[in-house]
Design an enzyme around this catalytic site. Structure first.
Site, mmCIF file in Angstrom:
data_model
loop_
_atom_site.group_PDB
_atom_site.id
_atom_site.type_symbol
_atom_site.label_atom_id
_atom_site.label_comp_id
_atom_site.label_asym_id
_atom_site.label_seq_id
_atom_site.Cartn_x
_atom_site.Cartn_y
_atom_site.Cartn_z
ATOM 1 N N PHE A 276 6.835 0.907 -8.319
ATOM 2 C CA PHE A 276 5.794 0.752 -7.306
ATOM 3 C C PHE A 276 5.396 2.084 -6.680
ATOM 4 C CE2 PHE A 276 8.297 -3.411 -6.608
ATOM 5 C CZ PHE A 276 7.787 -3.937 -7.786
ATOM 6 N N HIS B 123 8.519 -3.173 -14.972
ATOM 7 C CA HIS B 123 9.552 -3.245 -13.937
ATOM 8 C C HIS B 123 10.882 -2.615 -14.351
ATOM 9 C CE1 HIS B 123 6.686 -5.986 -12.129
ATOM 10 N NE2 HIS B 123 7.377 -5.944 -11.016
ATOM 11 N N ALA C 160 0.879 -1.166 0.000
ATOM 12 C CA ALA C 160 0.000 0.000 0.000
ATOM 13 C C ALA C 160 0.913 1.211 0.000
ATOM 14 C CB ALA C 160 -0.899 -0.034 1.231
ATOM 15 N N GLU C 161 1.662 1.354 -1.099
ATOM 16 C CA GLU C 161 2.698 2.379 -1.144
ATOM 17 C C GLU C 161 2.145 3.791 -0.986
ATOM 18 O OE1 GLU C 161 2.522 -0.221 -3.177
ATOM 19 O OE2 GLU C 161 4.470 -1.233 -3.190
#
Ligand SMILES: Cc1ncc(C[n+]2csc(CCOP(=O)(O)OP(=O)(O)O)c2C)c(N)n1
Ligand SMILES: Cc1ncc(C[n+]2csc(CCOP(=O)(O)OP(=O)(O)O)c2C)c(N)n1
Ligand SMILES: [Mg+2]
Ligand SMILES: [Mg+2]
Lengths: 318, 326, 318, 326
Positions: C77, C120, C50-51
């Site tokens: 992220f 990524h 839950a960045e």
């Protein structure tokens, strides 16, 4: 031809396209009344305040055969959806090898001047320019708005329609008949031979005002409005600079890694243009600070016709 | 195991086993080939969780849509993806599903309604909710399924989407594969309650906990949720309690901090062995039949690898294609 | 002096600072084992994925007297936390008139080369450079990593520590004793007189390799590592270009509105530097595409020593 | 109204009324001055909802921390902010809380634990949860309160933070001011269930619905939640059912699409009139006392305006200060 405001031109473009294509639908936290009235709540969806969800849902609906318009309203509100923009919308067509298209339009108003402080006054388009896989534009007139918006709605890739908050009520001539403006084509808003000003949105008008002033002094300013940010019409900018030998970039955003930096790079990395460049490139941008509330402060942060004038004069002095 | 078999034709039951076994053998091969350097980047194995994907997808029609996570092979195979093109994608070849652009974390097949594996935790939930919205607007009774992990259930999009789907009565299944870990972090350390399904009540939708290793239990829950969704009843949250056998990713020397006893307890509840045994007990399969199935799968996998190896690598210039739609 | 990897240098910097200051704590979805072992779960917090929440919580804890480190791990992220970064962390000190400080460090690995595809593999630092109110750096050696990270932890503003994924296991000498490196100071990684290469992270090493090759041919290349992205050491870059008259910028990110564009602008808008610039500015960057998975494709997208070499040769031919 | 008065000293009860009345008069003035062009940008009025801020803040200590929304004046005043510096901020002056940099949407006073109004819907929830984490780490029994609207309760941070706070047992109050609308959009169109509080069950924490126009009811719920939080019991979700009297923002010609009858029904339940009446009935206030209170507030407001007007505008160059901490 009729006179429409910038905002009316946008609403008209959306309405016309929605009439044409039943696959288009619209999502936003607060629907635009005339659109809601004409198309009803099934196609003009009032949503929870959940821009990440809306953006993702738009992508999924686009990949399922629809053509969603997701209206973030102020660009500020799209940062909660940034993962969906950067990691999904921009990359999904590419990373899946192009197997389906994602025709989705995002709308976002940008800019300052409204005394609504740092969180609500932003011009972060260059953050999106940096992300490969997104097209985007920022028009300066009602005419350009309507033509670009219609093209963008018909495009099969994700496109962001950045729209200048300052210009919403500004007026201009718009044809009665259907027309579109291609993405990636700059517009020479004024021809000139002594210096090139590349400006966006509100600053196109400030640049034109500065050009007018300088014309009286015998200086001929060319004002180029790139309109589209990605793909950027580098050729048009380079040709102009090859002609004038001088470049000033006017942007309501801060300079750092901004649109203005990209234009400077595009010009100076091109051998033919660099060869003709007679003066340093000049950026007339907002100060690199969050936007303050108080009018004195806010006015000081933003560039305007006077700063453009001063910048051009300095370039000419070289 | 749930005794659902009377309701399901034996062919379908065997097909469920075949799919689960295919997932397992595919991933065993993918893992080997990854460690051998023929597959690149990162590979997340679904081994141990096969009943979840297969149980849910067996309740779907071809036109229904699903989305997956970083751990996507199982959902692809369960929805009917082609092993050849999957393997070619893992091998980074032109004939892969994504022309070699995606790899393990991004296999998609929109033709079969598989909207892609997705490398962002919770990143797919909103996208597939949009597919559910599309299904609702199409009005043809389609449904959409979001697969996601226990880790993803703590992220914002879970909440935003469940609320929207519940409010708009979207034809959605939200399937949480609770394998009790997000990478190294145990769910117990990140969830106030052990059941993700208990969050459904806050949206006024059903929240169902099922044994995720019991393919019939999963099928039954999914089937009920699909009926509900197709008839305009709105979304259901289904939580499959399951476990991954392997470390978070395939990697040599990748540490696995989990308790060995825990891992072994779960491995004794192998969803494939349990199903095979039940089918045998019901007389719908015998060991020869099982062996034939294994042989067939091995054969298909060899063909997939051969296909992948025969496919050329992309040309360098293809890197600049597909940025925008043409 | 000992030899440490880039990653070890970072962990050592964090550990030393945490020993020094009990107000520092660390949040990330997967804790770093040696830190967890030394400082325990109260100070090294394993969090839900839950960045956005973590980032915001870091800001709130910072405004309440703590000095949080929020480790996003891969930069990818952090896009789910972008609202907290852009609208809160960057602006909160300013818009509240500076009444309290928000000492918070964000860590994010960047770059490609790992065959982990578009989501990524990203180097989006210029998106953050464009936001006023954030400091950030990207070191190229273990030595720089440790010194910058310690400075950043002690800074009272939000700082982003971008860290090169490719360099994590690369080794270098690191002093035994405490030291820091100021933010905003570039490092001349190699002196030279014919051409300036401004490079970041992994490309510093590629540039040094290219410089070595060219030295054999009698060409003298200066390699400047800005290290800090904001504030950028424009003076160091300009002085170098004033000396060499030629500039090549090497960046693992795509060019558009990127760090490379900013460096081009900073050089060409400065009259003294522009006056000495003998050739167009050259950007040697990743192609402006999402990063593909397959090795052939990924290798093609990224710049390397060969492209730097080719770029320098072209500049010298002018 | 809740008959809590026996538990609360009359002074405190009168103080609650005084705070509520101050909020109302402050905003009436702010609205006038906004329409007169002395205040810029955008102003969101809290009028009608005063019992929520005052009820909650009356249960807090000076060292406790709160965060607010775009509709922040009420929370500032309830937590004890200085009217002078608030007004100077609205006037865009140097002596304002934010030196003229913030304006209505960003008034903060960290000295009194007011962590700021915040222009992003749900943007403050995580920040104040970090203050709750700080309070927990400080170990001095502090609590933190997140105020947010019904609209914000549908955004991701609501979920992420409630889960973390519940799991970590943070000393938090999550106070949803459900005024039934997010700008023009009715909550009924965006929430599957009418009670936001029903989401608490999914995190295993108490979810309490209170009459948000009854300041004692709010106080009582907040007080219980504060006790719970201070003693390590973790967070509580409190939903105050209330209503805003004005349009979403102050603006000439701003349309208000809400049903007039609905607005009037709620205006008849004026939280201030209800409290004043109760205090009068209890004999703790008479009309002279009320008038004295009004006079005092009017006086304070005049002083605040005078202070604001006397404070200079910032100098242009101050725009480049405070970007970074010195
Ligand atoms: C937004 C985001 N944060 C962090 C990660 C890194 N990451 C990849 S998988 C993973 C764990 C996911 O756990 P869960 O959702 O339970 O799925 P599982 O791996 O157990 O199937 C993490 C933290 C990510 N991909 N995206
Ligand atoms: C992320 C985000 N999206 C949209 C907005 C625009 N906006 C400002 S206030 C508001 C409505 C908020 O509703 P609610 O949370 O119920 O608070 P209320 O205004 O009712 O007090 C909206 C949509 C915003 N500020 N932030
Ligand atoms: Mg998991
Ligand atoms: Mg509301």
């Amino acid at each position: 031809m009729r006179e429409l405001t910038y905002n009316e031109a946008a609403v008209e473009a959306v309405a016309e396209e929605m009439r044409r294509d039943p696959k288009i639908f619209y999502m936003s936290t607060d629907p635009i009344p005339p659109l809601l009235k004409e198309f009803g709540p099934q196609r003009i969806k009032a949503t929870p305040i959940a821009e990440a969800a809306l953006t993702g849902m738009g992508i999924g609906a686009a990949g399922s055969g629809f053509r969603p318009i997701v209206d973030w309203r102020q660009v500020t509100f799209c940062f909660v959806a940034m993962d969906q923009i950067v990691n999904q919308a921009a990359k999904i067509h590419y990373m899946f090898g192009g197997q389906v298209t994602f025709p989705i339009l995002f709308r976002a108003s940008v800019g300052g001047g409204g005394r609504i402080a740092a969180q609500h006054s932003q011009s972060p388009y260059s953050m999106f320019m940096n992300v490969a896989g997104l097209k985007m534009y920022l028009p300066s007139t009602p005419y350009d708005m309507k033509g670009l918006l219609k093209t963008a709605i018909r495009d099969n890739s994700p496109v962001i329609s950045f729209e200048s908050g300052r210009l919403m009520t500004s007026k201009g001539q718009v044809p009665d008949e259907d027309y579109t403006i291609p993405l990636g084509k700059a517009d020479v808003k004024r021809e000139g031979s002594d210096v090139t000003v590349v400006a966006l949105a509100w600053l196109v008008h400030e640049a034109l005002a500065a050009a007018e002033t300088l014309a009286d002094e015998g200086v001929s300013v060319e004002v180029i409005d790139p309109r589209t940010l990605v793909p950027l019409d580098a050729d048009a900018i380079r040709s102009s600079v090859q002609k004038t030998g001088r470049l000033l970039i006017a942007d309501e955003a801060g300079p750092t890694a901004g649109f203005s930096a990209e234009v400077a790079a595009v010009v100076t990395e091109d051998a033919a243009t660099f060869a003709r460049l007679n003066a340093p490139v000049r950026r007339v941008c907002a100060l690199q600070v969050p936007i303050p509330y108080s009018p004195v402060l806010e006015n000081h942060v933003f560039p305007d016709r006077n700063r453009i004038l001063a910048g051009i004069r300095e370039l000419l002095a070289r | 195991m749930t005794n659902l078999s009377p309701n399901l034709p034996p062919d379908k039951q065997r097909e469920m086993l075949r799919k689960m076994l295919t997932i397992r053998r595919f991933e065993e091969r993918a893992s080997d080939d990854y460690l051998a350097g023929k597959i690149y980047g990162v590979v997340h194995c679904y081994i141990g969780e096969e009943a979840a994907a297969v149980g849910v997808c067996s309740a779907l029609d071809h036109g229904d849509r699903i989305i997956s996570t970083h751990r996507g092979h199982g959902h692809c195979i369960a929805k009917g993806a082609d092993l050849k093109r999957m393997m070619a994608e893992l091998y980074g070849r032109q004939a892969g599903y994504c022309k070699g652009k995606g790899g393990s974390m991004h296999i998609a097949d929109f033709d079969i309604g598989m909207l892609g594996a997705n490398g962002i935790v919770a990143g797919g939930i909103a996208i597939v909710t949009g597919a559910g919205l599309a299904a609702q607007m199409e009005g043809k009774g389609g449904v959409a399924v979001s697969f996601f992990g226990d880790g993803a259930s703590n992220a914002g999009p879970f909440h935003e989407c469940l609320n929207i789907a519940a409010t708009w009565k979207l034809p959605m299944l939200y399937v949480c594969e609770n394998n009790m870990y997000a990478a190294q972090t145990p769910a117990a350390a990140t969830h106030a309650l052990s059941d993700v399904a208990s969050r459904a009540a806050g949206y006024g939708i059903p929240g169902v906990v099922v044994d995720g290793n019991d393919v019939f239990a999963v099928y039954q829950a999914a089937h009920a949720a699909v009926e509900r969704a197709r008839s305009g009843g709105g979304p259901t949250l289904i939580e499959c309690k399951t476990y991954r056998w392997r470390a978070h990713t395939e990697r040599r020397g990748q540490p696995d901090l989990r308790d060995r006893a825990e891992v072994e307890t779960w491995m004794r509840r192998d969803p494939i062995a349990m199903l095979a045994q039940q089918l045998c007990e019901q007389g719908e399969l015998d060991s020869a039949g099982l062996q034939a199935m294994e042989d067939e799968i091995a054969h298909a996998l060899e063909a997939a690898v051969a296909f992948a190896e025969a496919s050329p690598f992309p040309l360098p210039d293809q890197a600049v294609e597909d940025v925008f739609a043409s």
